[in-house]
Write a protein that holds these residues in place. Structure first.
Motif, short mmCIF file in Angstrom:
data_model
loop_
_atom_site.label_atom_id
_atom_site.label_comp_id
_atom_site.label_asym_id
_atom_site.label_seq_id
_atom_site.Cartn_x
_atom_site.Cartn_y
_atom_site.Cartn_z
N GLN A 144 4.02 -35.80 -19.41
CA GLN A 144 3.10 -34.74 -19.82
C GLN A 144 2.12 -35.26 -20.87
O GLN A 144 0.92 -34.96 -20.81
CB GLN A 144 3.89 -33.55 -20.38
N LYS A 145 2.63 -36.04 -21.80
CA LYS A 145 1.76 -36.57 -22.87
C LYS A 145 0.78 -37.61 -22.32
O LYS A 145 -0.37 -37.67 -22.76
CB LYS A 145 2.62 -37.16 -23.99
N ILE A 146 1.23 -38.40 -21.35
CA ILE A 146 0.32 -39.36 -20.70
C ILE A 146 -0.78 -38.61 -19.95
O ILE A 146 -1.96 -38.98 -20.01
CB ILE A 146 1.10 -40.28 -19.74
N ALA A 147 -0.40 -37.53 -19.25
CA ALA A 147 -1.38 -36.72 -18.51
C ALA A 147 -2.38 -36.06 -19.46
O ALA A 147 -3.59 -36.02 -19.17
CB ALA A 147 -0.66 -35.66 -17.68
N LEU A 148 -1.91 -35.57 -20.60
CA LEU A 148 -2.80 -34.93 -21.57
C LEU A 148 -3.76 -35.94 -22.20
O LEU A 148 -4.93 -35.62 -22.45
CB LEU A 148 -1.97 -34.23 -22.65
N ARG A 149 -3.28 -37.16 -22.43
CA ARG A 149 -4.17 -38.20 -22.97
C ARG A 149 -5.26 -38.55 -21.95
O ARG A 149 -6.43 -38.69 -22.30
CB ARG A 149 -3.37 -39.46 -23.32
N ARG A 150 -4.85 -38.68 -20.68
CA ARG A 150 -5.84 -38.97 -19.63
C ARG A 150 -6.85 -37.84 -19.50
O ARG A 150 -8.04 -38.08 -19.31
CB ARG A 150 -5.11 -39.17 -18.29
N PHE A 151 -6.35 -36.60 -19.58
CA PHE A 151 -7.24 -35.45 -19.49
C PHE A 151 -8.29 -35.49 -20.59
O PHE A 151 -9.50 -35.38 -20.34
CB PHE A 151 -6.43 -34.15 -19.58
N ALA A 152 -7.83 -35.64 -21.84
CA ALA A 152 -8.75 -35.61 -22.98
C ALA A 152 -9.74 -36.78 -22.93
O ALA A 152 -10.95 -36.59 -23.14
CB ALA A 152 -7.95 -35.65 -24.28
N SER A 153 -9.24 -37.97 -22.62
CA SER A 153 -10.09 -39.16 -22.59
C SER A 153 -11.12 -39.08 -21.46
O SER A 153 -12.32 -39.33 -21.68
CB SER A 153 -9.21 -40.41 -22.42
N THR A 154 -10.66 -38.72 -20.26
CA THR A 154 -11.56 -38.68 -19.09
C THR A 154 -12.58 -37.56 -19.21
O THR A 154 -13.78 -37.77 -19.00
CB THR A 154 -10.73 -38.48 -17.80
N GLY A 192 -12.03 -36.43 -27.92
CA GLY A 192 -11.74 -37.78 -28.42
C GLY A 192 -10.61 -37.77 -29.43
O GLY A 192 -9.73 -38.65 -29.41
N THR A 193 -10.61 -36.76 -30.30
CA THR A 193 -9.53 -36.61 -31.29
C THR A 193 -8.20 -36.33 -30.60
O THR A 193 -7.15 -36.87 -30.98
CB THR A 193 -9.86 -35.45 -32.26
N LEU A 194 -8.24 -35.48 -29.56
CA LEU A 194 -7.03 -35.17 -28.80
C LEU A 194 -6.47 -36.41 -28.10
O LEU A 194 -5.25 -36.62 -28.07
CB LEU A 194 -7.33 -34.10 -27.75
#
Length: 403
Positions: free
Chosen positions: A264-274, A351-353
């Motif tokens: 879930q955390k990997i998915a949220l990082r990808r979401f925020a970054s992308t 970006g902060t997320l």
């Protein structure tokens, strides 16, 4: 090179067609040779696409990082794209990368946009990269966009590296322990069993089962090892390449507590970054969400993002309210996006997320490894203890018999 010509014949009838030629003059000579009067001759913009590499040849994540970082740097110092690609061609030894660079150069020479060559290879470059390049070419901000793509790939490589580093010791421990147990059961126990079977002592059922398993493995080791390798390879292919296997693996992972949290955390990082990168490049909000949905890697998040885009924001719902309706997004995400929407700085908030979830991934990995290692040691300990007991019990009975 293909040219499209339009001409008029002696009766003033229009003649039109495509013809291969080295130059406009060659096509012009052909038109005159037919007794026609030329009206228009234009080169066709053909898209060149290279063949994919062999089974063992691929474009790695490091190749992509270097490609975009280098092109960004060359554009920053004022070098044109053609010269930058020529220099890269001189420095690149990998056949597939050379073919890709030649394809990019050829398509540019034929008047095609830069993103077209990347769009030809969806198995190498995601729609995110294609759309970022398309937006950058339209806005004239290609240098910054390439730097952002390189940074995104670098972050992805960093996360993968951390996961691999965290799993090296547990996996190595499992492989070594499995090998030791396999050798004990296959070779050591069958030799000891001859001592027990030569006596009149009654072998306990548990010990007898372990000994018989060892004897079976020892007698059939020639075909059992290849069969096991084929089985492991088949399962790996099924879970990695086959859609049904991917779905099954995804279901298993999402039902495993600690692994589920990490994913879930990997998915949220990808979401925020992308999502942040796409908005920064000037891609419309809804389109950026739809592209991001395919990048998160989690079906639950993908469905939620598509609902946000198509069923809420497209119908006039505010961004903050649309995200609040989806429970898969934590409150920290919805609250920060709400603040970003009000202040007009959604990209900066994202970006902060992304940075926040990078730290969260590190923490989740440490927790997972801290639990996984002792659990594995305990499991292996039980197996070794079981084998030891299966040997000690008959010896104990044998000693009692002779005493």
């Amino acid at each position: 090179m293909q040219f499209h010509y339009i001409a008029a014949d002696a009766s003033n009838k229009t003649r039109e067609g495509d013809k291969e030629g080295k130059s406009t003059e060659e096509i012009l000579a052909f038109v005159f040779s037919q007794g026609w009067k030329p009206i228009s001759i234009k080169p066709l913009k053909q898209v060149i696409m290279v063949k994919q590499g062999t089974l063992f040849e691929r474009v790695t994540l490091q190749d992509k990082i270097f490609l975009f970082k280098y092109l960004s740097l060359m554009l920053k110092v004022g070098t044109d794209l053609f010269k930058a690609i020529d220099v890269l061609l001189e420095d690149t030894d990998k056949p597939l990368m050379r073919s890709l660079l030649l394809e990019i150069k050829t398509n540019l020479e034929r008047g095609n946009s830069l993103y077209v060559s990347f769009e030809n290879h969806p198995d190498i470059f995601s729609p995110i990269v294609v759309n970022l390049l398309k937006a950058a070419e339209a806005s004239g901000n290609l240098e910054q966009s390439m730097e952002d793509i390189s940074a995104t790939y670098a972050k992805e490589a960093e996360v993968k590296g951390k996961i691999q580093s965290a799993l090296i010791y547990p996996v190595l421990l499992l492989v070594v322990a499995s090998g030791v147990v396999g050798l004990m059961v296959t070779f050591v126990l069958p030799k000891m069993s001859t001592m027990f079977e030569g006596s009149d002592a009654k072998i306990p059922l548990f010990s007898l089962i372990v000994i018989r398993v060892g004897q079976f493995l020892n007698a059939n080791i020639v075909w059992i090892v290849p069969l096991m390798l084929v089985l492991i390879g088949g399962l790996a292919y099924f879970f990695i390449k086959v859609p049904a296997g991917q779905k099954a693996l995804d279901t298993i992972m999402r039902k495993t507590p600690l692994v589920k949290t990490l994913l879930q955390k990997i998915a949220l990082r990808r979401f925020a970054s992308t999502f942040g990168s796409l908005l920064k490049a000037g891609i419309p909000f809804i389109q950026a969400l739809e592209i991001t949905a395919d990048a998160v890697g989690e079906m639950e998040f993908r469905a939620a993002i598509l609902r946000i885009a198509r069923e809420n924001i497209a119908k006039g719902t505010s961004v903050a309210d649309a995200f609040r309706k989806e429970t898969v997004f934590p409150k920290v995400v919805t609250n920060l996006i709400s603040i970003g929407e009000k202040s007009g700085h959604v990209e900066e908030i994202l970006g902060t997320l992304a940075k926040f979830y990078e730290d969260e991934i590190d923490s989740a990995l440490k927790t997972l490894v801290a639990i996984f290692e002792p659990a594995m040691l305990l499991f292996i300990g039980f197996i070794v203890a079981g084998i030891a007991i299966s040997v000690i019990l008959p010896i104990y009975q044998l000693v009692n018999q002779y005493s």
